[in-house]
Design a protein around this motif. Structure first.
Motif, PDB file in Angstrom:
ATOM      1  N   SER A  31     -11.269   5.421  50.349  1.00 19.78           N
ATOM      2  CA  SER A  31     -11.787   6.038  51.400  1.00 19.78           C
ATOM      3  C   SER A  31     -10.750   6.995  51.991  1.00 19.78           C
ATOM      4  CB  SER A  31     -11.966   4.741  52.223  1.00 19.78           C
ATOM      5  OG  SER A  31     -10.990   4.309  53.004  1.00 19.78           O
ATOM      6  N   SER A  32      -9.690   7.061  51.667  1.00 22.62           N
ATOM      7  CA  SER A  32      -8.684   7.793  52.395  1.00 22.62           C
ATOM      8  C   SER A  32      -8.539   9.287  51.726  1.00 22.62           C
ATOM      9  CB  SER A  32      -7.338   7.296  52.421  1.00 22.62           C
ATOM     10  OG  SER A  32      -6.341   8.171  52.746  1.00 22.62           O
ATOM     11  N   ILE A  33      -9.014  10.104  52.502  1.00 21.79           N
ATOM     12  CA  ILE A  33      -8.519  11.771  52.009  1.00 21.79           C
ATOM     13  C   ILE A  33      -7.220  12.062  51.961  1.00 21.79           C
ATOM     14  CG2 ILE A  33      -9.130  13.974  52.670  1.00 21.79           C
ATOM     15  CD1 ILE A  33     -11.812  13.103  54.234  1.00 21.79           C
ATOM     16  N   LYS A  34      -6.620  11.587  52.827  1.00 22.90           N
ATOM     17  CA  LYS A  34      -4.975  11.846  52.530  1.00 22.90           C
ATOM     18  C   LYS A  34      -4.509  11.335  51.171  1.00 22.90           C
ATOM     19  CE  LYS A  34      -0.665  10.792  54.782  1.00 22.90           C
ATOM     20  NZ  LYS A  34       0.175  10.167  55.638  1.00 22.90           N
ATOM     21  N   HIS A  35      -4.999  10.016  50.998  1.00 23.25           N
ATOM     22  CA  HIS A  35      -4.668   9.678  49.390  1.00 23.25           C
ATOM     23  C   HIS A  35      -5.447  10.536  48.274  1.00 23.25           C
ATOM     24  CE1 HIS A  35      -3.834   6.835  46.272  1.00 23.25           C
ATOM     25  NE2 HIS A  35      -4.973   6.419  45.972  1.00 23.25           N
ATOM     26  N   LEU A  36      -6.442  10.920  48.480  1.00 22.59           N
ATOM     27  CA  LEU A  36      -6.934  11.849  47.681  1.00 22.59           C
ATOM     28  C   LEU A  36      -6.287  13.085  47.600  1.00 22.59           C
ATOM     29  CD1 LEU A  36      -9.515  12.659  45.631  1.00 22.59           C
ATOM     30  CD2 LEU A  36     -10.479  13.807  47.517  1.00 22.59           C
ATOM     31  N   THR A  37      -5.742  13.702  48.465  1.00 22.57           N
ATOM     32  CA  THR A  37      -5.107  15.022  48.581  1.00 22.57           C
ATOM     33  C   THR A  37      -3.674  14.726  47.848  1.00 22.57           C
ATOM     34  OG1 THR A  37      -6.131  15.461  50.635  1.00 22.57           O
ATOM     35  CG2 THR A  37      -4.208  16.691  50.009  1.00 22.57           C
ATOM     36  N   SER A  38      -3.141  13.509  48.178  1.00 25.94           N
ATOM     37  CA  SER A  38      -1.910  13.123  47.442  1.00 25.94           C
ATOM     38  C   SER A  38      -2.012  13.175  45.921  1.00 25.94           C
ATOM     39  CB  SER A  38      -1.225  11.739  47.847  1.00 25.94           C
ATOM     40  OG  SER A  38      -0.086  11.446  47.277  1.00 25.94           O
ATOM     41  N   CYS A  39      -3.055  12.720  45.458  1.00 18.57           N
ATOM     42  CA  CYS A  39      -3.123  12.429  43.877  1.00 18.57           C
ATOM     43  C   CYS A  39      -3.507  13.804  43.347  1.00 18.57           C
ATOM     44  CB  CYS A  39      -4.315  11.449  43.615  1.00 18.57           C
ATOM     45  SG  CYS A  39      -4.007   9.827  43.952  1.00 18.57           S
ATOM     46  N   MET A  40      -4.417  14.609  44.098  1.00 16.60           N
ATOM     47  CA  MET A  40      -4.655  15.990  43.633  1.00 16.60           C
ATOM     48  C   MET A  40      -3.258  16.772  43.576  1.00 16.60           C
ATOM     49  SD  MET A  40      -8.118  17.187  45.275  1.00 16.60           S
ATOM     50  CE  MET A  40      -7.892  16.936  46.505  1.00 16.60           C
ATOM     51  N   ALA A  41      -2.386  16.531  44.506  1.00 13.23           N
ATOM     52  CA  ALA A  41      -1.231  17.106  44.479  1.00 13.23           C
ATOM     53  C   ALA A  41      -0.163  16.690  43.242  1.00 13.23           C
ATOM     54  CB  ALA A  41      -0.267  17.360  45.704  1.00 13.23           C
ATOM     55  N   ARG A  42      -0.154  15.552  43.366  1.00  9.87           N
ATOM     56  CA  ARG A  42       0.633  15.052  42.080  1.00  9.87           C
ATOM     57  C   ARG A  42       0.274  15.483  40.755  1.00  9.87           C
ATOM     58  NH1 ARG A  42       0.505   8.248  40.758  1.00  9.87           N
ATOM     59  NH2 ARG A  42       1.926   8.409  38.866  1.00  9.87           N
ATOM     60  N   TYR A  43      -0.772  15.890  40.467  1.00  8.67           N
ATOM     61  CA  TYR A  43      -1.302  16.269  39.289  1.00  8.67           C
ATOM     62  C   TYR A  43      -1.445  18.078  39.238  1.00  8.67           C
ATOM     63  CZ  TYR A  43      -1.575  11.684  37.324  1.00  8.67           C
ATOM     64  OH  TYR A  43      -1.131  10.513  37.035  1.00  8.67           O
ATOM     65  N   ASN A  44      -1.154  18.624  40.210  1.00  7.57           N
ATOM     66  CA  ASN A  44      -0.782  19.971  40.364  1.00  7.57           C
ATOM     67  C   ASN A  44      -1.744  20.662  40.480  1.00  7.57           C
ATOM     68  OD1 ASN A  44       2.385  19.780  40.014  1.00  7.57           O
ATOM     69  ND2 ASN A  44       2.069  19.449  38.043  1.00  7.57           N
TER      70      ASN A  44
END
Length: 314
Positions: A206-219
């Motif tokens: 439910s965390s947008i911050k977590h989603l953003t972190s995952c998207m950044a992780r995979y460039n």
């Protein structure tokens, strides 16, 4: 104006001027020879300066002479063809949520020969997570011939309000994953969508911050990240949720996780156990199913299938 010549020429000139306006407005690259015809269309006939018996032809604009001859139909036809031939070639498609899609989005559509693997899940369901994680090696080995998509099981209430089994947090997670899937191009299905999906499912969905972190992780590029976040924070994400729930209702899918391969139900995992899985639920069994579907669709055995010792696909 007021002469018999003007009266006879007026309808023809109006038609040509309309066509010329279209050409000049929308087709700036049209040959200047054609546009010159537009600029001289209203030139009146020049006085006759030759002897009555002379074979010399009256001067004047090329367009007027064509309009006075059978060539007028040819000219109009050529101008009409120019409009169609030189019209900008951009195509407009319609995406899943009904909005206009750009050329890039249309070109990013799944190649026709790829086999669609569908996972019907819930973002907070343990069985859904099991399916997503278990299918990763299959997707990695067969990424050249397959594409994985997810749909989200939910119930539609009054006014298409989406209700999720595990609460509002799951609805938010479903929405985030649908937006991610919606904006990742097909050729990045594994690296950008599927792996980001697995990362997202390992934390607070439910965390947008977590989603953003995952998207950044995979460039994922910032352009796509911004579009995904805009989808999550706007009405588009809600529309995707509604459409996904409607898709499941139409196909009568109620269990998370249900796996479809090439449009056919392949396996169900629910309550920690797998059932209705003809051919088995192992990695090799799923690879065999995808390879069989690919050969049935294309008439060929994919090199990825040969590499993974699937040589006798039916």
């Amino acid at each position: 104006v007021g002469t018999p010549y003007a009266a006879s020429m007026l309808p023809r000139l109006l038609i040509c001027n309309c066509l010329c306006s279209v050409v000049q407005t929308f087709l700036p690259s049209v040959p200047t020879t054609i546009l010159k015809l537009c600029t001289t269309a209203d030139t009146p006939p020049e006085p006759k300066m030759f002897a009555p018996n002379s074979k010399q032809q009256p001067s004047g604009s090329l367009l007027r002479r064509l309009l006075n001859s059978r060539g007028q139909l040819v000219l109009l036809g050529l101008m009409a063809l120019a409009v169609f031939a030189l019209w900008p070639s951009g195509h407009v498609g319609v995406s899943r949520n009904g909005r206009a899609a750009s050329d890039t989005q249309v070109k990013a559509a799944r190649p026709a020969e790829k086999i669609l693997v569908e996972l019907f899940v819930m973002s907070q369901c343990p069985d859904g997570r099991h399916c997503e994680q278990a299918f990763l090696p299959v997707a990695e080995k067969l990424q050249s011939i397959s594409e994985v998509r997810t749909e989200y099981i939910a119930r539609l209430g009054d006014n298409n309000k989406v209700n999720c089994m595990h609460g509002q947090g799951e609805c938010e997670g479903n929405k985030q994953q649908l937006c991610l899937q919606h904006y990742v191009p097909a050729d990045k299905n594994l690296e950008w969508f599927y792996k980001t999906l697995l990362c997202h499912g390992d934390g607070d969905v439910s965390s947008i911050k977590h989603l953003t972190s995952c998207m950044a992780r995979y460039n994922l590029p910032s352009e796509i990240i911004n579009k995904v976040l805009g989808c999550v924070n706007g009405t588009e994400g809600v529309q995707l949720q509604v459409q996904s729930a409607q898709e499941l209702q139409n196909r009568q899918v109620t269990r998370s996780c249900t796996i479809y391969i090439a449009g056919e139900r392949r396996c169900i995992r629910d309550g920690g156990r797998s059932y209705d899985c003809p051919g088995g639920d192992s990695e090799s069994a799923f690879i065999q199913t995808v390879c069989n579907a690919y050969k049935a669709k294309t008439g060929q055995v994919a090199s990825a299938c040969v590499k993974n010792d699937v040589r006798n696909s039916k």
